[in-house]
Design a protein around this motif. Sequence first.
Motif, PDB file in Angstrom:
ATOM      1  N   ALA A   9       0.848  -1.189   0.000  1.00 48.58           N
ATOM      2  CA  ALA A   9       0.000   0.000   0.000  1.00 48.58           C
ATOM      3  C   ALA A   9       0.881   1.237   0.000  1.00 48.58           C
ATOM      4  N   PRO A  10       0.435   2.331  -0.598  1.00 47.64           N
ATOM      5  CA  PRO A  10       1.259   3.532  -0.612  1.00 47.64           C
ATOM      6  C   PRO A  10       1.437   4.124   0.779  1.00 47.64           C
ATOM      7  N   VAL A  11       2.663   4.476   1.101  1.00 45.57           N
ATOM      8  CA  VAL A  11       2.933   5.142   2.370  1.00 45.57           C
ATOM      9  C   VAL A  11       2.345   6.548   2.342  1.00 45.57           C
ATOM     10  N   SER A  12       2.407   7.191   1.160  1.00 40.00           N
ATOM     11  CA  SER A  12       1.889   8.550   1.032  1.00 40.00           C
ATOM     12  C   SER A  12       1.426   8.793  -0.403  1.00 40.00           C
ATOM     13  N   THR A  13       0.365   9.567  -0.538  1.00 37.97           N
ATOM     14  CA  THR A  13      -0.086  10.005  -1.864  1.00 37.97           C
ATOM     15  C   THR A  13       0.084  11.511  -2.003  1.00 37.97           C
ATOM     16  N   ARG A  14       0.857  12.099  -1.108  1.00 38.19           N
ATOM     17  CA  ARG A  14       1.105  13.542  -1.131  1.00 38.19           C
ATOM     18  C   ARG A  14       1.896  13.904  -2.386  1.00 38.19           C
ATOM     19  N   VAL A  15       1.486  15.002  -3.053  1.00 39.50           N
ATOM     20  CA  VAL A  15       2.207  15.497  -4.228  1.00 39.50           C
ATOM     21  C   VAL A  15       2.412  17.000  -4.091  1.00 39.50           C
ATOM     22  N   MET A  16       3.192  17.554  -4.992  1.00 40.68           N
ATOM     23  CA  MET A  16       3.451  18.990  -4.993  1.00 40.68           C
ATOM     24  C   MET A  16       2.193  19.754  -5.402  1.00 40.68           C
ATOM     25  N   ASN A  17       1.880  20.817  -4.665  1.00 39.27           N
ATOM     26  CA  ASN A  17       0.844  21.757  -5.100  1.00 39.27           C
ATOM     27  C   ASN A  17       1.333  22.428  -6.383  1.00 39.27           C
ATOM     28  N   LEU A  18       0.490  22.449  -7.414  1.00 40.23           N
ATOM     29  CA  LEU A  18       0.910  22.985  -8.709  1.00 40.23           C
ATOM     30  C   LEU A  18       1.425  24.414  -8.626  1.00 40.23           C
ATOM     31  N   ALA A  19       0.918  25.193  -7.660  1.00 41.92           N
ATOM     32  CA  ALA A  19       1.367  26.578  -7.527  1.00 41.92           C
ATOM     33  C   ALA A  19       2.844  26.673  -7.171  1.00 41.92           C
ATOM     34  N   THR A  20       3.437  25.564  -6.746  1.00 43.73           N
ATOM     35  CA  THR A  20       4.861  25.564  -6.394  1.00 43.73           C
ATOM     36  C   THR A  20       5.742  25.780  -7.619  1.00 43.73           C
ATOM     37  N   PHE A  21       5.249  25.452  -8.821  1.00 44.24           N
ATOM     38  CA  PHE A  21       6.016  25.743 -10.038  1.00 44.24           C
ATOM     39  C   PHE A  21       6.418  27.219 -10.068  1.00 44.24           C
ATOM     40  N   LEU A  22       5.482  28.088  -9.725  1.00 44.86           N
ATOM     41  CA  LEU A  22       5.752  29.526  -9.733  1.00 44.86           C
ATOM     42  C   LEU A  22       6.772  29.897  -8.678  1.00 44.86           C
ATOM     43  N   THR A  23       6.633  29.356  -7.478  1.00 40.94           N
ATOM     44  CA  THR A  23       7.581  29.645  -6.402  1.00 40.94           C
ATOM     45  C   THR A  23       8.999  29.230  -6.788  1.00 40.94           C
ATOM     46  N   GLN A  24       9.126  28.086  -7.426  1.00 41.67           N
ATOM     47  CA  GLN A  24      10.451  27.569  -7.786  1.00 41.67           C
ATOM     48  C   GLN A  24      11.168  28.479  -8.775  1.00 41.67           C
ATOM     49  N   ILE A  25      10.459  28.927  -9.823  1.00 40.60           N
ATOM     50  CA  ILE A  25      11.136  29.783 -10.803  1.00 40.60           C
ATOM     51  C   ILE A  25      11.354  31.183 -10.238  1.00 40.60           C
ATOM     52  N   ALA A  26      10.471  31.637  -9.351  1.00 45.10           N
ATOM     53  CA  ALA A  26      10.671  32.956  -8.730  1.00 45.10           C
ATOM     54  C   ALA A  26      11.918  32.965  -7.841  1.00 45.10           C
ATOM     55  N   ARG A  27      12.242  31.839  -7.255  1.00 45.16           N
ATOM     56  CA  ARG A  27      13.468  31.739  -6.457  1.00 45.16           C
ATOM     57  C   ARG A  27      14.703  31.730  -7.356  1.00 45.16           C
ATOM     58  N   ARG A  28      14.591  31.015  -8.488  1.00 47.42           N
ATOM     59  CA  ARG A  28      15.756  30.868  -9.358  1.00 47.42           C
ATOM     60  C   ARG A  28      16.066  32.146 -10.138  1.00 47.42           C
ATOM     61  N   GLU A  29      15.016  32.797 -10.656  1.00 42.86           N
ATOM     62  CA  GLU A  29      15.231  33.957 -11.529  1.00 42.86           C
ATOM     63  C   GLU A  29      14.242  35.068 -11.186  1.00 42.86           C
ATOM     64  N   PRO A  30      14.345  35.633  -9.989  1.00 40.99           N
ATOM     65  CA  PRO A  30      13.344  36.600  -9.521  1.00 40.99           C
ATOM     66  C   PRO A  30      13.195  37.832 -10.401  1.00 40.99           C
ATOM     67  N   ASP A  31      14.259  38.278 -11.029  1.00 43.12           N
ATOM     68  CA  ASP A  31      14.219  39.538 -11.776  1.00 43.12           C
ATOM     69  C   ASP A  31      13.950  39.362 -13.270  1.00 43.12           C
ATOM     70  N   ALA A  32      13.850  38.129 -13.731  1.00 44.81           N
ATOM     71  CA  ALA A  32      13.569  37.884 -15.149  1.00 44.81           C
ATOM     72  C   ALA A  32      12.094  38.162 -15.433  1.00 44.81           C
ATOM     73  N   ILE A  33      11.804  38.515 -16.679  1.00 43.00           N
ATOM     74  CA  ILE A  33      10.421  38.818 -17.062  1.00 43.00           C
ATOM     75  C   ILE A  33       9.619  37.525 -17.141  1.00 43.00           C
ATOM     76  N   ALA A  34       8.457  37.533 -16.482  1.00 39.67           N
ATOM     77  CA  ALA A  34       7.574  36.373 -16.460  1.00 39.67           C
ATOM     78  C   ALA A  34       6.393  36.551 -17.400  1.00 39.67           C
ATOM     79  N   LEU A  35       5.706  37.700 -17.286  1.00 42.71           N
ATOM     80  CA  LEU A  35       4.480  37.940 -18.041  1.00 42.71           C
ATOM     81  C   LEU A  35       4.548  39.287 -18.741  1.00 42.71           C
ATOM     82  N   VAL A  36       3.981  39.309 -19.960  1.00 43.04           N
ATOM     83  CA  VAL A  36       3.956  40.530 -20.766  1.00 43.04           C
ATOM     84  C   VAL A  36       2.548  40.683 -21.351  1.00 43.04           C
ATOM     85  N   MET A  37       2.006  41.889 -21.230  1.00 38.77           N
ATOM     86  CA  MET A  37       0.756  42.191 -21.929  1.00 38.77           C
ATOM     87  C   MET A  37       0.750  43.678 -22.240  1.00 38.77           C
ATOM     88  N   GLY A  38       0.792  44.027 -23.515  1.00 40.74           N
ATOM     89  CA  GLY A  38       0.887  45.427 -23.898  1.00 40.74           C
ATOM     90  C   GLY A  38       2.178  46.026 -23.342  1.00 40.74           C
TER      91      GLY A  38
END
Length: 535
Positions: A9-38
């Motif tokens: 039986a699985p010891v755990s079914t815990r997985v990463m919250n998808l919002a962590t993708f954003l946290t990870q890249i914000a730590r690695r490259e905080p000053d890089a451009i993420a989003l552009v609109m106009g």
Amino acid sequence: MTDPKGGLAPVSTRVMNLATFLTQIARREPDAIALVMGETRWTWAEFEARTDALAHALQTRFGLQKGDRAMCQSQNCLEMMQAMFAVWRVGAVWVPANFRQTPEEVVYLTQSSGAKLMICNAAFPGHAAACKAECPDLETILSFGEADFGPSVEAITAETMGNRPTVAAVDRDDPCWFFFTSGTTGRPKASVLTHGQMAFVVTNHLADLMPGLTSDDASLVVAPLSHGAGVHQLTQIARGVKTVLLPSERFDVAEVWDLIREWRVSTMFTVPTIVKLLVEHPSTAIADHSSLRYIIYAGAPMYRVDQQKALRTLGKVLVQYFGLGECTGNITVLPAYMHDADDSPTVRLGTCGFARTGIEVQIQDDQGAELPPGQTGEICCIGPAVFAGYYQNPTANAKSFRNGWFRTGDLGHMDEQGFLFITGRESDMYISGGSNVYPREIEEKLLTHPAITEVAILGVPDPLWGEIGWAVCVGQGVTEAEVLAFLEGKLSRYKMPKRVIFWDALPKSAYGKITKKMIREELEARGLIGEGVSA
């Protein structure tokens, strides 16, 4: 640790919250451009801080909790991306509507999902009013932009900037997204996508569709974020790829090419009709598209003549995938290197590719038995990308799953090497004189006529043959007799359409797909088919 049956039986079914993708890249490259609109730019650090601020407010001010549903009615905007990650961060479920839907349609989506909170763009006060009046579970309505119907996400973010939420712990099967079907065969159904499933989808997209992405890449959004484009952008965020949104709802091809040149865009997700518009526009002749590596198209078949034009104009940058919302695109892939403009013996004409990594595809008969290569049946699949089922819809779940296999409702066949060829939707097939007729084959033939730019073949009731084919075409300078003469010798007699109709344009869904349901409705509205009308 073992289960009662003696297995592990699985010891755990815990997985990463998808919002962590954003946290990870914000730590690695905080000053890089993420989003552009106009003229607006957000860095990854700003994107992360805004998401944290909104998530904190959703938790503490509006009481949004894990498992609650949050409806979104909006055209593409930066705040929509922020809200999606904020909703996930608190463990709630993102429920985006297609912004082109009517207030009544969005009321149905809000009611059927049991949404507790709604975020509605200020451009849609009628949608907000209708949902407020008719959705008893709906407690809060927020707005993108200033509106009378609720506080704005922008103001809430500014007020709570610097605060951080409690990030929800999630399991593999915890829902994160209700992905509504298009409703082409009935009312839309909410496909339940989960955190564990979507983590696989992101990994699979990166492996099969866009290998080698880095933070030096840029992605242009030309489709609504409520559906496939939203999944595509989640994949970009996982690799720190900057996202460029069109400055308005208006699709301007020259503007698209300008943005591709300015931001050195390397990847786009779209549908075949948009690719066709890009290729055939006059501005394309002088456009700089040298940065493009992957134009991923899905959602509808791309006819061979359009495919050839695109390859000769843009180079070998096309990537096709086949997949429904229930599988978030993960059924087959035809990578860029397998696309070729020349009809050489090594090119598999008409295929939508082979099974995606980790996915098994079968062609099954009506009883669920696997059919041999070359035989037409229903396309079915299993794998980690398959959704958890339709929300509170046991009837649809029972119909859509058989022996653990997800039934797509699409018909097709596979060759000896496992390449899939789609014949069409099961609902599109018609029977004429006892013979099955698959419209896709006829449509492909018609589109090789130089005067025809779009076509749809439908089965229409007939007292003698049961059903006969009608061809609804977009084209100029050609007659019905000339079209039928063109098809002579190219099709078996029973497949020949019995009538050819010309329209200025074919009706399309909000995602740019030509849908047979809408064409049939238009034929009825024009009095050409229906009760009391003879074919």
